[in-house]
Design an enzyme around this catalytic site. Structure first.
Site, PDB file in Angstrom:
ATOM      1  N   LYS A 224       6.332  -2.287 -54.244  1.00  0.00           N
ATOM      2  CA  LYS A 224       4.996  -2.673 -54.710  1.00  0.00           C
ATOM      3  C   LYS A 224       3.961  -1.610 -54.314  1.00  0.00           C
ATOM      4  O   LYS A 224       3.187  -1.137 -55.140  1.00  0.00           O
ATOM      5  CB  LYS A 224       4.592  -4.022 -54.122  1.00  0.00           C
ATOM      6  CG  LYS A 224       3.239  -4.480 -54.605  1.00  0.00           C
ATOM      7  CD  LYS A 224       2.542  -5.357 -53.603  1.00  0.00           C
ATOM      8  CE  LYS A 224       1.116  -4.907 -53.470  1.00  0.00           C
ATOM      9  NZ  LYS A 224       0.416  -5.468 -52.354  1.00  0.00           N
TER      10      LYS A 224
ATOM     11  N   ASP B  84       1.874  -7.507 -57.436  1.00  0.00           N
ATOM     12  CA  ASP B  84       1.476  -8.257 -56.244  1.00  0.00           C
ATOM     13  C   ASP B  84       1.622  -9.754 -56.562  1.00  0.00           C
ATOM     14  O   ASP B  84       2.166 -10.124 -57.595  1.00  0.00           O
ATOM     15  CB  ASP B  84       0.047  -7.891 -55.826  1.00  0.00           C
ATOM     16  CG  ASP B  84      -0.967  -8.439 -56.804  1.00  0.00           C
ATOM     17  OD1 ASP B  84      -0.571  -8.824 -57.934  1.00  0.00           O
ATOM     18  OD2 ASP B  84      -2.153  -8.523 -56.462  1.00  0.00           O
TER      19      ASP B  84
END
Ligand code: SF4
Length: 213
Positions: free
Chosen positions: A123, A141
């Site tokens: 991420k 996210d």
């Protein structure tokens, strides 16, 4: 507009989200090191706390060179407002050391290199690629994961899986817009607990809304 395999019009979805949150296009931040460090600090931390901690940290240690030489106790004190700050303080100092030693002070832009830095997962790597380098990637996210599943773009349990599935179905030219649009939209409209479906401009494309009956 060609629809993806889930029959969703991603162009319409992203444009409608951007319009509803009245948000300017994705901004490219010029300082890749500060984007990287802020993103590491942002994990499980509110935006406002991340911004405050980053500001304090960069006032003392603005680049990899200075942070690589910083005392752990000092860095801990500066980033104390972030969740898991003890671990994060160690990770950002060690990341700075690696960037100095192995990358001549420059943050690498390849995912395979970024994920080798302490505290950097897929991420964070994708966020850095999008926001620091303007590269095509999808930063997934909690908002992107939740909204993608509600819309029916994916059917996944974990953000990493979501990233993989979104990449399979969404044309590359839209990748970098996704995080920017969905994060703001997730804070204003598609809220985690009580999504405001009644005022949602993409309800017609949403599986969650379709099942409300
Ligand atoms: S219709 Fe509701 S669940 Fe679907 S995207 Fe909009 S706010 Fe989220």
């Amino acid at each position: 507009m060609k629809k993806n395999t889930e029959n969703k019009d991603i162009k319409f979805i992203l444009e409608a989200m951007a319009k509803s949150i009245d948000s300017p296009p994705t901004v490219l931040f010029p300082n890749s090191f500060q984007v990287l460090i802020s993103t590491i600090l942002s994990a499980r931390t509110k935006d406002v706390s991340t911004a405050r901690a980053s500001k304090k940290l960069f006032a003392c240690f603005p680049d990899a060179e200075s942070l690589s030489k910083a005392k752990l106790s000092k860095v801990k004190q500066l980033v104390k407002g972030c969740g898991f700050y003890n671990e994060k303080a160690k990770n950002i100092i060690n990341s700075a050391k690696i960037i100095i030693k192995e990358y001549n002070g420059q943050v690498p832009s390849k995912t395979t290199e970024l994920v080798k830095l302490p505290g950097v997962g897929k991420k964070t790597a994708a966020c850095v690629r999008c926001y620091a380098f303007g590269l095509d990637d999808i930063c997934v996210d909690t908002h992107v994961h939740r909204i993608s599943n509600r819309l029916g773009l994916v059917n996944t349990k974990e953000p990493e899986q979501t990233q993989k599935e979104l990449k399979k179905t969404i044309p590359k030219k839209y990748w970098k817009q996704i995080n920017h649009a969905m994060v703001k939209f997730g804070q204003k409209v598609c809220l985690p607990r009580k999504p405001r479906c009644g005022q949602c401009p993409v309800a017609k494309e949403c599986d969650y809304f379709g099942k409300l009956g």
